[in-house]
Design an enzyme around this catalytic site. Structure first.
Site, PDB file in Angstrom:
ATOM      1  N   VAL A  26       0.263   1.412   9.184  1.00  0.00           N
ATOM      2  CA  VAL A  26      -0.756   0.377   9.341  1.00  0.00           C
ATOM      3  C   VAL A  26      -1.353   0.456  10.745  1.00  0.00           C
ATOM      4  O   VAL A  26      -0.624   0.554  11.734  1.00  0.00           O
ATOM      5  CB  VAL A  26      -0.162  -1.027   9.103  1.00  0.00           C
ATOM      6  CG1 VAL A  26      -1.269  -2.073   9.091  1.00  0.00           C
ATOM      7  CG2 VAL A  26       0.612  -1.063   7.795  1.00  0.00           C
ATOM      8  N   ASP A 135       6.918  -6.136  -5.999  1.00  0.00           N
ATOM      9  CA  ASP A 135       7.657  -5.834  -4.770  1.00  0.00           C
ATOM     10  C   ASP A 135       7.666  -7.045  -3.835  1.00  0.00           C
ATOM     11  O   ASP A 135       7.437  -6.925  -2.642  1.00  0.00           O
ATOM     12  CB  ASP A 135       7.024  -4.625  -4.069  1.00  0.00           C
ATOM     13  CG  ASP A 135       7.981  -4.007  -3.037  1.00  0.00           C
ATOM     14  OD1 ASP A 135       9.197  -4.275  -3.122  1.00  0.00           O
ATOM     15  OD2 ASP A 135       7.512  -3.267  -2.156  1.00  0.00           O
TER      16      ASP A 135
END
Length: 650
Positions: A26, A135
């Site tokens: 990220v 998730d």
């Protein structure tokens, strides 16, 4: 691959790396089109070789982009540049729920419920749009600085194929939160997300996950086969309603779980209002004893036998001995009642484990604790062995459930204990300059406890250790708490609004905001205020690195102002006048002319003893002022209309 400074998709300029995940790296980036900061997730190289994965990834990411909800991290864009696949998302300032749990341990139940409500609200929205997260875990939940929970990575987990999981082990961090059906590789739906939310709540209110082991496979098996210790046993002050919500969400049988996120959300809301009420439906479906149809033919046949067989003889006997008949009926009723009561008592006794006072195992050796537990029909499980500054080797440091007076547990309950390894002297390693997780691992491995303090640092990358309070090489007892400082990177500050300020005021505002003045441009626009800032190179409200330089533009032009000229004739003449009469009593007047920039503003005959002749003029800029007194005297001075309002000539 170093992407910092590069532009992808012709609009996203990568600024810095801010995180790593199982699937992606990220980065913080700036959208050059909309002039805003965003988070860009770049898929790891190992995923880009799976064509089927890339196809599913694009479909799921585009679907996730359709979700607009205050508790969901918004997806702005998805694309690729060659083999570089990326998702552009909302940049959220805050910490992951996992980081908060690690730092704070057990979280308050009310705060936990409010966070769970926000997650449930996000799931409700997604499930109604046929998007399953798959998730849900604390790592994928960001808590903003305002305390708002935001769920990220919606729908992305579906893109991961089984082959990808096997090859790259992406389940390692998630298996603690998998539903039983997910763990066995079966069909997953909205109820799987609710199970995972139940696990997240469990961890928030107890500080630990319900199932843990050395390997992911072992954890997955526990999800499928074992029942968790109820949170209220680990945390006795937990309200019953919160405990029941968690247990219902974590039912292994999907039919016993919440049917949808809306139901769970309603129960969470109710738990805040009535925390100790029993309003949670357990979900058990009592359909084992359905109504059965009974044939009437058997009754008719039986009646015929009674009339024609031995039952007819018995009937005849009892008709002759009516007292005996009454006694037998009474005795039969007593016998049936006694058997019923005895059976009920046995069923209740055998079906319900005996409750006993939880023992205090502190200061006992492991062997003593095991012996005591055996006497009470309890079990002991060593959860961890670690060094301790004060407790001798082999003795119990901590037990779970914790000892409390008048707190009872059921027989066969397993008490988990942490056993002391005694005191050990270790050398403090150097952790400055390495990553936070690596530093914590290194310190834990030699038996040290760690306290993390965060600080901004202009030189050291975010997530790396900047300093340690205990010097490298110093000998200290294992179990000592070591304080280390972690870089938060360059401090982000908000650009102030400089418009309308003078140049000096703007510079002060920039300094106060931890920014730097670079230069000042000038402009001349009479339609805008004069002498103040009319533009700045970085717009107000933007978040930038501390010490970022800003150039300002100040509007400056000559304004028309009215100026006043004062002339002291007497002082200028200095007595250079002649008297008109012989007695020296009549003074001759003189002619006074005042010009500003060539324009005559005063032309009168005045007394040579005048000391304060006044003339005014409206103009701009610097002009030459000339004073004539007949032919006797001439004076010249410059007059700046922008900075002066009056001038005295004498």
């Amino acid at each position: 691959m170093n992407l910092e400074g590069k532009i992808i998709g012709n609009r996203y300029q990568i600024i810095e790396k801010i995180g790593n995940g199982g699937m992606a790296t990220v980065y913080k980036a700036k959208c050059l089109v909309l002039n805003r900061y965003v988070a860009v997730k770049i898929l790891r190289d190992e995923f880009t070789t799976d064509e089927e994965f890339i196809k599913r990834f694009n479909i799921e990411a585009q679907a996730a982009a359709s979700l607009i909800h205050p508790n969901i991290v918004s997806v702005y864009d998805v694309g690729n540049e060659g083999n570089l696949y990326y998702i552009v998302m909302e940049l959220v300032k805050g910490k992951t729920l996992k980081e908060i749990i690690i730092e704070d341990g057990v979280l308050g139940w009310k705060w936990s419920v409010k966070v769970a409500m926000q997650i449930a609200s996000a799931l409700e929205m997604a499930h109604k749009n046929n998007i399953i997260h798959r998730d849900i875990k604390p790592h994928n939940i960001i808590i903003t600085e305002e305390g708002i929970a935001k769920v990220t990575d919606f729908g992305i987990a579906k893109a991961v194929s089984n082959s990808t999981i096997t090859a790259f082990g992406t389940t390692i961090g998630s298996v603690h939160y998998f539903s039983p059906e997910h763990a066995r590789g079966g069909f997953t739906d909205a109820k799987s997300d609710l199970y995972s939310l139940g696990v997240v709540m469990y961890e928030m209110v107890t500080g630990r996950v319900p199932f843990d082991s050395d390997t992911p496979v072992s954890v997955a098996l526990k999800h499928m086969q074992e029942q968790p210790i109820e949170p209220i046993i680990l945390k006795p002050d937990l309200p019953h309603s919160v405990n029941d919500i968690i247990i219902k969400a974590m039912q292994k049988d999907t039919e016993k779980r919440y049917s949808n996120a809306t139901q769970m959300l309603k129960d969470l809301e109710m738990s805040l209002k009535k925390p100790d009420s029993k309003f949670i439906f357990d979900g058990i479906d009592n359909r084992e004893f359905e109504t059965q149809r009974i044939s009437l033919n058997s009754d008719k046949k039986q009646e015929e036998k009674n009339k024609n067989g031995k039952f007819a003889k018995m009937k005849s006997f009892f008709e002759k001995h009516k007292i005996l008949k009454v006694l037998i009926i009474i005795l039969s009723c007593i016998l049936v009642f006694s058997l019923a009561m005895g059976g009920t008592y046995l069923a209740l006794t055998l079906g319900k484990a005996k409750e006993i006072q939880i023992p205090d195992l502190s200061n006992l050796t492991l062997e003593q604790a095991q012996e005591k537990a055996k006497e009470l029909n309890l079990k002991i499980e060593v959860e961890e062995e670690k060094f301790h500054l004060e407790i001798p080797e082999g003795q119990i440091i901590e037990q779970n459930p914790k000892y409390q007076s008048n707190f009872k547990i059921k027989e066969e309950t397993t008490i988990k204990v942490i056993v002391s390894k005694g005191q050990e002297i270790v050398k403090m390693p150097k952790v400055i300059g390495i990553k936070r997780d690596e530093a914590m691992k290194a310190l834990k491995e030699i038996g040290l406890e760690v306290e993390i303090k965060e600080e901004y640092n202009d030189e050291i990358e975010k997530g790396y250790i900047t300093k340690q309070e205990t010097a490298e090489g110093k000998e200290i007892p294992a179990g000592t708490t070591i304080v280390i400082y972690v870089s938060m990177g360059i401090e982000q500050v908000q650009v102030p609004d400089l418009s309308g300020k003078t140049e000096s005021e703007a510079k002060t505002a920039m300094t106060n905001a931890k920014l730097k003045w670079k230069s000042t441009d000038k402009t001349s626009d009479s339609s805008k205020p004069n002498g103040v800032v009319v533009n700045q190179t970085i717009s107000s409200g933007s978040m930038v690195d501390k010490n970022t330089e800003i150039t300002i533009t100040v509007n400056e032009f000559d304004e028309i102002k009215t100026g006043t000229i004062y002339v002291n004739v007497k002082s200028l003449l200095g007595g250079k006048v002649e008297y008109e009469d012989e007695d020296n009593t009549e003074i001759r007047n003189v002619n006074l002319t005042i010009k500003v920039g060539g324009d005559t503003v005063y032309n009168e005959t005045v007394s040579p003893t005048s000391t304060n002749i006044k003339a005014t003029k409206s103009d701009k800029g610097t002009k030459e002022v000339t004073v004539y007194i007949d032919d006797i005297w001439k004076a010249t001075k410059e007059f700046n209309f922008n900075t002066q309002t009056s001038i005295t000539i004498e």
